[in-house]
Scaffold this motif. Structure first.
Motif, PDB file in Angstrom:
ATOM      1  N   LYS A   1       1.366  -1.283   0.290  1.00 59.22           N
ATOM      2  CA  LYS A   1       0.202  -0.602   0.292  1.00 59.22           C
ATOM      3  C   LYS A   1       0.819   1.254  -0.173  1.00 59.22           C
ATOM      4  CE  LYS A   1      -4.318  -2.044   2.381  1.00 59.22           C
ATOM      5  NZ  LYS A   1      -5.415  -1.649   2.573  1.00 59.22           N
ATOM      6  N   ILE A   2       2.211   0.959   0.405  1.00 61.62           N
ATOM      7  CA  ILE A   2       2.787   2.717   0.976  1.00 61.62           C
ATOM      8  C   ILE A   2       3.559   2.935  -0.913  1.00 61.62           C
ATOM      9  CG2 ILE A   2       4.848   3.416   1.763  1.00 61.62           C
ATOM     10  CD1 ILE A   2       4.546   1.754   4.295  1.00 61.62           C
ATOM     11  N   ILE A   3       4.584   1.260  -1.423  1.00 66.97           N
ATOM     12  CA  ILE A   3       4.409   1.490  -2.493  1.00 66.97           C
ATOM     13  C   ILE A   3       3.136   2.261  -3.574  1.00 66.97           C
ATOM     14  CG2 ILE A   3       5.492   0.563  -4.716  1.00 66.97           C
ATOM     15  CD1 ILE A   3       6.601  -1.708  -2.935  1.00 66.97           C
ATOM     16  N   GLN A   4       2.155   2.010  -3.651  1.00 67.73           N
ATOM     17  CA  GLN A   4       0.477   2.174  -4.041  1.00 67.73           C
ATOM     18  C   GLN A   4       0.801   3.310  -4.165  1.00 67.73           C
ATOM     19  OE1 GLN A   4      -3.067   1.242  -3.277  1.00 67.73           O
ATOM     20  NE2 GLN A   4      -3.690   1.257  -4.856  1.00 67.73           N
ATOM     21  N   LEU A   5       0.940   4.246  -2.628  1.00 68.69           N
ATOM     22  CA  LEU A   5       0.603   5.539  -2.693  1.00 68.69           C
ATOM     23  C   LEU A   5       1.961   6.294  -2.978  1.00 68.69           C
ATOM     24  CD1 LEU A   5      -0.843   7.925  -0.844  1.00 68.69           C
ATOM     25  CD2 LEU A   5       0.711   7.096   1.010  1.00 68.69           C
ATOM     26  N   LEU A   6       3.235   5.541  -2.732  1.00 68.34           N
ATOM     27  CA  LEU A   6       4.521   6.513  -3.774  1.00 68.34           C
ATOM     28  C   LEU A   6       4.054   6.127  -5.269  1.00 68.34           C
ATOM     29  CD1 LEU A   6       7.161   5.768  -1.294  1.00 68.34           C
ATOM     30  CD2 LEU A   6       6.072   7.432  -1.656  1.00 68.34           C
ATOM     31  N   SER A   7       3.569   5.512  -6.127  1.00 72.39           N
ATOM     32  CA  SER A   7       3.214   5.363  -7.343  1.00 72.39           C
ATOM     33  C   SER A   7       2.259   5.997  -7.921  1.00 72.39           C
ATOM     34  CB  SER A   7       3.388   4.045  -7.688  1.00 72.39           C
ATOM     35  OG  SER A   7       2.046   4.178  -7.637  1.00 72.39           O
ATOM     36  N   GLY A   8       1.057   6.748  -7.177  1.00 72.66           N
ATOM     37  CA  GLY A   8       0.224   7.286  -7.137  1.00 72.66           C
ATOM     38  C   GLY A   8       1.253   8.980  -6.877  1.00 72.66           C
ATOM     39  N   LEU A   9       1.986   9.094  -5.882  1.00 69.47           N
ATOM     40  CA  LEU A   9       2.332  10.582  -5.833  1.00 69.47           C
ATOM     41  C   LEU A   9       2.894  11.055  -7.203  1.00 69.47           C
ATOM     42  CD1 LEU A   9       2.318  11.263  -2.396  1.00 69.47           C
ATOM     43  CD2 LEU A   9       1.118  12.056  -3.443  1.00 69.47           C
ATOM     44  N   LEU A  10       4.142   9.759  -7.438  1.00 71.91           N
ATOM     45  CA  LEU A  10       4.861  10.269  -8.981  1.00 71.91           C
ATOM     46  C   LEU A  10       4.060  10.426  -9.596  1.00 71.91           C
ATOM     47  CD1 LEU A  10       7.483   7.531  -8.471  1.00 71.91           C
ATOM     48  CD2 LEU A  10       7.568  10.043  -8.536  1.00 71.91           C
ATOM     49  N   ILE A  11       2.763   9.778 -10.462  1.00 70.99           N
ATOM     50  CA  ILE A  11       1.723   9.679 -11.121  1.00 70.99           C
ATOM     51  C   ILE A  11       1.535  11.336 -11.055  1.00 70.99           C
ATOM     52  CG2 ILE A  11      -0.402   9.093 -12.859  1.00 70.99           C
ATOM     53  CD1 ILE A  11       0.108   6.942 -11.678  1.00 70.99           C
ATOM     54  N   LEU A  12       1.191  11.615  -9.882  1.00 72.55           N
ATOM     55  CA  LEU A  12       0.394  12.664 -10.010  1.00 72.55           C
ATOM     56  C   LEU A  12       1.710  14.683 -10.087  1.00 72.55           C
ATOM     57  CD1 LEU A  12      -1.758  12.786  -7.169  1.00 72.55           C
ATOM     58  CD2 LEU A  12      -2.841  13.159  -9.232  1.00 72.55           C
ATOM     59  N   LEU A  13       2.722  14.192 -10.059  1.00 74.12           N
ATOM     60  CA  LEU A  13       4.326  14.895 -10.063  1.00 74.12           C
ATOM     61  C   LEU A  13       4.322  15.115 -11.745  1.00 74.12           C
ATOM     62  CD1 LEU A  13       6.141  14.320  -6.784  1.00 74.12           C
ATOM     63  CD2 LEU A  13       4.990  16.541  -7.171  1.00 74.12           C
ATOM     64  N   ILE A  14       4.525  13.961 -11.726  1.00 72.54           N
ATOM     65  CA  ILE A  14       4.694  14.008 -13.636  1.00 72.54           C
ATOM     66  C   ILE A  14       3.444  13.749 -14.066  1.00 72.54           C
ATOM     67  CG2 ILE A  14       5.941  11.835 -15.125  1.00 72.54           C
ATOM     68  CD1 ILE A  14       7.364  10.891 -13.063  1.00 72.54           C
ATOM     69  N   VAL A  15       2.874  13.676 -14.403  1.00 69.27           N
ATOM     70  CA  VAL A  15       1.235  14.051 -15.511  1.00 69.27           C
ATOM     71  C   VAL A  15       0.671  14.952 -15.271  1.00 69.27           C
ATOM     72  CG1 VAL A  15      -0.924  13.240 -15.714  1.00 69.27           C
ATOM     73  CG2 VAL A  15       1.089  11.680 -15.629  1.00 69.27           C
ATOM     74  N   ILE A  16       0.636  15.845 -14.072  1.00 64.86           N
ATOM     75  CA  ILE A  16      -0.049  17.275 -13.926  1.00 64.86           C
ATOM     76  C   ILE A  16       0.404  18.186 -14.736  1.00 64.86           C
ATOM     77  CG2 ILE A  16      -0.300  18.635 -12.452  1.00 64.86           C
ATOM     78  CD1 ILE A  16      -1.757  16.878 -10.642  1.00 64.86           C
TER      79      ILE A  16
END
Length: 68
Positions: free
Chosen positions: A3-18
């Protein structure tokens, strides 16, 4: 831990895609300025692969977490 890895990957997606917009791509420009890439095309290809890889990882982790 997953779940921590999922949270971190979600945050990375936001930082890269937005910041990626059709008129100005801040992420691509920053990657291109690092000097790791020989030209703009290589940096763009890397950002595209990174973006889709993170999205795929997030989807897989979400799928796995729903069945665990």
């Amino acid at each position: 831990m997953i779940k921590i890895i999922q949270l971190l990957s979600g945050l990375l997606i936001l930082l890269i895609v937005i910041p990626q917009t059709p008129t100005e791509n801040i992420v691509l420009r920053k990657f291109n300025e690092t000097g790791f890439f020989s030209n703009y095309k290589n940096a763009k290809k890397f950002v595209d692969i990174l973006t889709w890889s993170l999205i795929l990882i997030f989807i897989i982790l979400t799928f796995v977490l729903n069945f665990v």
